[in-house]
Design a protein around this motif. Structure first.
Motif, PDB file in Angstrom:
ATOM      1  N   UNK A 127       0.848  -1.189   0.000  1.00  0.00           N
ATOM      2  CA  UNK A 127       0.000   0.000   0.000  1.00  0.00           C
ATOM      3  C   UNK A 127       0.883   1.238   0.000  1.00  0.00           C
ATOM      4  N   UNK A 128       0.324   2.362  -0.451  1.00  0.00           N
ATOM      5  CA  UNK A 128       1.132   3.585  -0.572  1.00  0.00           C
ATOM      6  C   UNK A 128       0.349   4.816  -0.172  1.00  0.00           C
ATOM      7  N   UNK A 129       0.987   5.685   0.618  1.00  0.00           N
ATOM      8  CA  UNK A 129       0.542   7.068   0.817  1.00  0.00           C
ATOM      9  C   UNK A 129       1.799   7.934   0.758  1.00  0.00           C
ATOM     10  N   UNK A 184       0.050  -7.372  -4.753  1.00  0.00           N
ATOM     11  CA  UNK A 184      -0.923  -6.403  -5.257  1.00  0.00           C
ATOM     12  C   UNK A 184      -0.484  -5.021  -4.803  1.00  0.00           C
ATOM     13  N   UNK A 185      -0.607  -4.027  -5.686  1.00  0.00           N
ATOM     14  CA  UNK A 185      -0.175  -2.664  -5.393  1.00  0.00           C
ATOM     15  C   UNK A 185      -1.407  -1.784  -5.227  1.00  0.00           C
ATOM     16  N   UNK A 186      -1.570  -1.196  -4.031  1.00  0.00           N
ATOM     17  CA  UNK A 186      -2.779  -0.441  -3.701  1.00  0.00           C
ATOM     18  C   UNK A 186      -2.416   0.985  -3.299  1.00  0.00           C
ATOM     19  N   UNK A 192      -6.701  10.839  -9.116  1.00  0.00           N
ATOM     20  CA  UNK A 192      -7.778  10.228  -9.896  1.00  0.00           C
ATOM     21  C   UNK A 192      -7.340   8.889 -10.472  1.00  0.00           C
ATOM     22  N   UNK A 193      -8.197   7.872 -10.301  1.00  0.00           N
ATOM     23  CA  UNK A 193      -7.896   6.524 -10.785  1.00  0.00           C
ATOM     24  C   UNK A 193      -6.477   6.139 -10.366  1.00  0.00           C
ATOM     25  N   UNK A 194      -6.233   6.238  -9.056  1.00  0.00           N
ATOM     26  CA  UNK A 194      -4.860   6.097  -8.572  1.00  0.00           C
ATOM     27  C   UNK A 194      -4.226   4.752  -8.904  1.00  0.00           C
ATOM     28  N   UNK A 195      -5.042   3.690  -8.956  1.00  0.00           N
ATOM     29  CA  UNK A 195      -4.488   2.393  -9.322  1.00  0.00           C
ATOM     30  C   UNK A 195      -3.983   2.358 -10.749  1.00  0.00           C
ATOM     31  N   UNK A 223      -3.377  -3.702  -9.750  1.00  0.00           N
ATOM     32  CA  UNK A 223      -3.267  -2.330  -9.241  1.00  0.00           C
ATOM     33  C   UNK A 223      -4.679  -1.788  -8.982  1.00  0.00           C
ATOM     34  N   UNK A 224      -5.397  -2.295  -7.995  1.00  0.00           N
ATOM     35  CA  UNK A 224      -6.739  -1.763  -7.742  1.00  0.00           C
ATOM     36  C   UNK A 224      -6.671  -0.301  -7.300  1.00  0.00           C
TER      37      UNK A 224
END
Length: 493
Positions: A127-129, A184-186, A192-195, A223-224
């Motif tokens: 996950x990423x922020x 999986x990369x979240x 917008x449409x970050x995945x 990439x959801x």
């Protein structure tokens, strides 16, 4: 919270002697299954909390290895606490505290250890922020941005990366070569449409170094997209004091937030996922409508009130809502943003706008306008310009979006009406300074200079006479009358 505090440092659940709610699971009984890039207040107030709820509800090896890509300060606070920290939730009905146990490990400014964690066979999700500016994505073309410093460095040394795209690409290559299933990369950032955006960035980076790897990522890696929403101000001394009272311990990593939380996620996790629904997450087939509503209404209005509020002397969002005229402009912006959104089943735009206004008024949350104002060149394209284009196409009012843009343009001057200077805290700050430092303090001249920045304002807006006239009119009022008077005049229109 000084070193002389007689209370023990929070380091285990058995240390807690206050009223804070504790996890109903034993953290050490659960392994790590997630790597999070971008350890900060928002992650600790949002995804880590939902994961804490998921572990309590359904168990599993889903604890988080949290990575700070640059700063070491937060890791230095969390490491002695074994990843434990206090979450302070503030609302109109009072304050509540809980200890979060979902962090299993913290890495700071250590690309080698980060890459090793990403290659761990136990890791199923990343996950990423990292904020909008942290990715190094060319949003105009949908791929990587080779001019981004981290991207450029990693393209030169793809086997020893330190940036987001380089780390993800290198880890996926090493996993593929070792026969380990890809994670999986979240993305959990306000993009917008970050995945899809992150997918394009990773594939673009990979194609620049290894075309076969790029094809593998395109075919095999999920990439959801997700939409996240929880107002999280910076922690203060009061945050730490309240955490100490609630836990009976010194907690140097405490975080505070509002009681509202939302997370909408596209349900595509080939290697499995935590039971995040236990923490309120909503799983959908397409997150785009929810994401657009949040970016347009909450984030767009936040940006407008941040620039107008900061320049009119309001330190916090709650102070903005106490200014009758500016609060009226907040409601105007929310209405205009809602009008350009398509109908969404089971989603009432008017009710959402009213709820947002209530959240902005929350007297318990000290969310600084200056904090929200940072990184404007990264935020305005999706928060203000995209809605403005939609309004232009639909014949809807442009004025609210033009006022927000004018407020940002006035902010870029870097000096208040009283002569106090401030840093823009924008990745393009030097470029902005070069563009406007020698131009006359004239609305049209400033607007023309800033609108012409590459990869910033869409051409459809920049060449629109109606749009430019509206921005010029708003900016002229702000420059000649000052922000408070301009707000009064704007609210009376």
């Amino acid at each position: 919270m000084s070193g002389g505090d007689p209370r023990p440092r929070l380091a285990s659940l058995s240390d807690v002697a206050g009223s804070a709610r504790l996890p109903t699971y034993q953290p050490d009984d659960h392994g790590m299954g997630i790597v999070h890039l971008g350890l900060g207040a928002f992650h600790r107030a949002h995804q880590a909390v939902a994961t804490d709820d998921a572990l309590a509800a359904a168990g599993g090896d889903w604890r988080i290895c949290a990575v700070s890509l640059r700063s070491t300060a937060l890791a230095e606070a969390l490491a002695p606490q074994n990843g434990l920290y206090t979450l302070i939730e503030r609302g109109t009905e009072g304050t509540r505290a809980r200890v979060i146990g979902s962090l299993s490990q913290v890495i700071a400014n250590d690309p080698v250890s980060t890459l090793a964690a990403l290659c761990d066979t136990a890791v199923k999700i990343v996950t990423l922020t990292v904020t909008e500016k942290g990715y190094g994505i060319d949003r105009a073309n949908g791929g990587h941005d080779p001019s981004h410093p981290a991207v450029a460095a990693d393209l030169d040394s793809p086997e020893t990366p330190s940036g987001v795209l380089g780390l993800l690409t290198a880890a996926l290559k090493l996993r593929r070569d070792a026969g380990i299933a890809p994670f999986t990369v979240l993305s959990c950032d306000n993009l917008p449409e970050n995945g899809q955006l992150l997918r394009g960035g990773v594939i673009g980076f990979a194609r620049a170094v290894d075309t076969e790897l790029a094809d593998f990522i395109a075919a095999e890696v999920a990439f959801p997209s997700s939409m996240v929403d929880r107002i999280t101000p910076a922690a203060t001394d009061q945050t730490l004091a309240d955490a100490a009272t609630a836990t009976g311990c010194v907690d140097l990593a405490a975080v505070e937030t509002e009681q509202f939380s939302q997370w909408v996620i596209e349900d595509h996790f080939p290697q499995g996922r935590p039971a995040w629904e236990a923490g309120g997450a909503i799983f959908v087939a397409d997150v785009t409508p929810f994401e657009r509503a949040k970016l347009t209404m909450l984030n767009g209005t936040h940006s407008m009130l941040a620039y107008a509020g900061f320049l009119s002397g309001h330190q916090f969002v709650r102070d903005v809502m106490g200014d009758t005229a500016l609060a009226a402009l907040v409601r105007r912006h929310l209405q205009a943003a809602g009008q350009i959104l398509p109908p969404l089943p089971s989603f009432n735009m008017k009710a959402y706008a009213a709820a947002l206004a209530d959240r902005f008024r929350n007297p318990a949350i000290a969310h600084a306008t200056y904090q929200i104002a940072m990184d404007g060149t990264e935020k305005l394209p999706q928060r203000i310009f995209a809605p403005a284009i939609a309004a232009l196409d639909a014949g809807q009012p442009l004025r609210p979006f033009a006022f927000a843009t004018a407020a940002w343009m006035r902010y870029t001057l870097g000096v208040s009406d009283a002569g106090e200077r401030y840093a823009l805290r924008d990745p393009r700050e030097d470029e902005i300074r070069r563009l406007i430092q020698s131009v006359p303090r004239d609305a049209k001249t400033i607007r023309t200079a800033l609108s012409g920045m590459p990869n910033f304002m869409p051409a459809q807006l920049a060449r629109s006479e109606v749009w430019n006239d509206a921005v010029d009119d708003c900016l002229d009022a702000i420059l000649t009358q000052g922000m408070p008077a301009a707000i009064l005049a704007e609210a009376s229109r």
